[in-house]
Design a protein around this motif. Structure first.
Motif, PDB file in Angstrom:
ATOM      1  N   HIS A  73      52.434 -22.237 -21.263  1.00  0.00           N
ATOM      2  CA  HIS A  73      51.767 -20.996 -20.871  1.00  0.00           C
ATOM      3  C   HIS A  73      51.149 -21.103 -19.474  1.00  0.00           C
ATOM      4  O   HIS A  73      51.056 -20.114 -18.752  1.00  0.00           O
ATOM      5  CB  HIS A  73      50.708 -20.610 -21.909  1.00  0.00           C
ATOM      6  N   SER A 128      52.489 -18.542 -16.234  1.00  0.00           N
ATOM      7  CA  SER A 128      51.641 -17.705 -15.388  1.00  0.00           C
ATOM      8  C   SER A 128      51.708 -18.102 -13.924  1.00  0.00           C
ATOM      9  O   SER A 128      51.610 -17.250 -13.048  1.00  0.00           O
ATOM     10  CB  SER A 128      50.192 -17.765 -15.884  1.00  0.00           C
ATOM     11  N   ARG A 129      51.895 -19.385 -13.662  1.00  0.00           N
ATOM     12  CA  ARG A 129      51.840 -19.850 -12.272  1.00  0.00           C
ATOM     13  C   ARG A 129      53.209 -19.870 -11.600  1.00  0.00           C
ATOM     14  O   ARG A 129      53.294 -19.965 -10.374  1.00  0.00           O
ATOM     15  CB  ARG A 129      51.188 -21.234 -12.209  1.00  0.00           C
ATOM     16  N   LEU A 160      51.767 -11.018 -11.854  1.00  0.00           N
ATOM     17  CA  LEU A 160      51.732 -10.675 -13.269  1.00  0.00           C
ATOM     18  C   LEU A 160      51.517  -9.173 -13.399  1.00  0.00           C
ATOM     19  O   LEU A 160      50.600  -8.615 -12.781  1.00  0.00           O
ATOM     20  CB  LEU A 160      50.604 -11.415 -14.001  1.00  0.00           C
ATOM     21  N   ALA A 183      47.934 -16.570 -20.812  1.00  0.00           N
ATOM     22  CA  ALA A 183      48.635 -16.595 -19.528  1.00  0.00           C
ATOM     23  C   ALA A 183      47.836 -15.863 -18.456  1.00  0.00           C
ATOM     24  O   ALA A 183      47.762 -16.313 -17.305  1.00  0.00           O
ATOM     25  CB  ALA A 183      50.016 -15.966 -19.678  1.00  0.00           C
ATOM     26  N   LEU A 184      47.218 -14.767 -18.828  1.00  0.00           N
ATOM     27  CA  LEU A 184      46.415 -14.003 -17.869  1.00  0.00           C
ATOM     28  C   LEU A 184      45.177 -14.779 -17.436  1.00  0.00           C
ATOM     29  O   LEU A 184      44.773 -14.725 -16.276  1.00  0.00           O
ATOM     30  CB  LEU A 184      46.014 -12.665 -18.485  1.00  0.00           C
ATOM     31  N   THR A 219      46.219 -17.781 -14.962  1.00  0.00           N
ATOM     32  CA  THR A 219      46.930 -17.538 -13.717  1.00  0.00           C
ATOM     33  C   THR A 219      46.025 -17.637 -12.491  1.00  0.00           C
ATOM     34  O   THR A 219      44.819 -17.375 -12.562  1.00  0.00           O
ATOM     35  CB  THR A 219      47.606 -16.151 -13.731  1.00  0.00           C
ATOM     36  N   VAL A 221      47.309  -9.865 -10.208  1.00  0.00           N
ATOM     37  CA  VAL A 221      47.568  -9.196 -11.483  1.00  0.00           C
ATOM     38  C   VAL A 221      47.511  -7.689 -11.274  1.00  0.00           C
ATOM     39  O   VAL A 221      46.586  -7.168 -10.645  1.00  0.00           O
ATOM     40  CB  VAL A 221      46.542  -9.611 -12.566  1.00  0.00           C
TER      41      VAL A 221
END
Length: 412
Positions: A75, A79-80, A85, A110-111, A114, A118
């Motif tokens: 995860h 995200s990275r 996102l 994930a949010l 990161t 976003v």
């Protein structure tokens, strides 16, 4: 607006708007982006992982505790590994989790993990959108640097009407492209510090105490533009004629009736950096409005002497001091749209004309007051014609164009 070579992690929240996520995948890939998807448990009630995987050309992720996935693509890496996102739809629940740092499933984890930009596209019932808790969460997210596109106004699946519909896929893709363009010091708020003014709606020019001259303008486009500019960080004043619309959030609203009142309100708020004149101002007014209701008489209808109203767009565009850096006018036309718009651009002295085709049915979007618009941006350098879009999408595209035009400007 291209997304060529960009990697987007699309997080799909639960809700009927989830079906639009599939079209969003198509739009993002058509613009050159690679897309990887995370589906929440609720999202899978509306969109299957197989559908998302088929359209994205990559595996759709659903489970935080899948040992296989954690070994292949954890995860943190999910995200990275992305450039951006995108959360669409961003439900009230997902927004709450984001605002308060929850990490209870793969999407929220994930949010939280990161370090990339976003973008959220909220979608929910209008009452949920207007609830104080959602407003607080949205304010926290904005403060954290999260960008927001939409929601749009309209009829919802539940039968209610208002703000809460997810933005259209093209509008979300435009916002994603703008964020990834790298043009602004603060991608989430490229117009932070900018002062903008928008006029909207019709004017009502009295004939007598109960009658007036007006037009069919609903104010939907002008109000949407004011909202879109505010969402990009501008300090916006909306000068509005009589409309049956809610005030856009985060916008200072001045309500007027006549063209003379509108001009006075506009001049009182100068100087500004950008001025968008979307109002459909009546060209004429009655020279002498009746103090009492005019009555029918055997002699036939009364003679109404008309005089020209002040030209608000030309007055501001031709100011010798305190002129806005960017002056944008609108031209609603039924024929020779571009030809008339070019003539208006030269005559008024403004920088851009947004020409909208209100003809029916020859390529236009019909009578003023509808929900869609067909526009062309006319400047001294040329003409750029956009496809038929809903008015929120037009507003968001125009706001992004204004932000690009004013990049690196010193605000008044």
């Amino acid at each position: 607006m291209t997304l060529s070579g960009k990697r987007i992690l699309l997080i799909v929240g639960g809700g009927i708007a989830g079906y639009k996520a599939l079209e969003l995948i198509r739009v993002l890939r058509k613009r050159g982006a690679s897309v990887r998807c995370i589906l929440t448990k609720a999202a899978q009630e509306f969109v299957t992982p197989l559908s998302a995987a088929s359209l994205s050309g990559d595996k759709a992720y659903t489970d935080l505790f899948s040992l296989t996935d954690e070994a292949e693509m954890g995860h943190i890496e999910l995200s990275r590994d992305a450039d951006l996102l995108v959360v669409a739809p961003a439900t009230a629940d997902l927004m709450a989790k984001m605002a308060h740092g929850f990490a209870s499933d793969l999407a929220s984890t994930a949010l939280l993990a990161t370090d990339k930009a976003v973008l959220i596209a909220p979608a929910m019932n209008v009452r949920m959108w207007e609830h104080p808790a959602t407003k607080r969460n949205l304010a926290v997210l904005r403060e954290d640097g999260v960008s927001v596109v939409g929601p749009d106004e309209g009829e919802m699946a539940c039968g209610e009407f208002g703000f809460g519909r997810m933005a259209q896929p093209d509008a979300i893709a435009d916002a994603a492209a703008a964020l990834l363009s790298g043009g602004a010091a603060s991608p989430a708020k490229p117009l932070a510090g900018c002062r903008a003014l928008v006029t909207s709606g019709p004017t009502h020019e009295p004939i007598d105490p109960v009658r007036y001259i007006a037009n069919r303008s609903s104010g939907k486009q002008g109000h949407a533009i004011a909202r879109a500019l505010a969402e990009l960080g501008a300090e916006v004043t909306l000068v509005s004629g009589p409309v049956a619309l809610a005030d856009p959030p985060g916008v200072a609203v001045v309500k007027v009736e006549t063209a003379a009142e509108m001009l006075a309100a506009v001049e009182a708020r100068m100087p500004v950096d950008a001025a968008v004149f979307c109002a459909a101002v009546a060209d004429w007014r009655v020279a002498r409005a009746g103090d009492e209701k005019l009555k029918k008489t055997p002699g036939g209808p009364p003679s109404l002497g008309l005089v020209e109203n002040p030209d608000i767009l030309a007055t501001i565009a031709k100011r010798t001091s305190g002129r806005p850096v960017l002056v944008v006018g609108f031209a609603a036309e039924t024929e020779k749209v571009i030809e008339h718009a070019k003539a208006k651009l030269a005559r008024k002295g403004c920088d851009w004309i947004v020409a909208n085709d209100v003809s029916t049915p020859a390529g236009g979007t019909g009578v003023m007051g509808g929900d869609r618009n067909t526009v062309s941006i006319v400047t001294r350098d040329g003409v750029e014609t956009w496809p038929i879009l809903d008015k929120t999408a037009v507003a968001q595209r125009l706001a992004q164009r204004i932000a690009e035009q004013l990049k690196d400007r010193q605000w008044v």
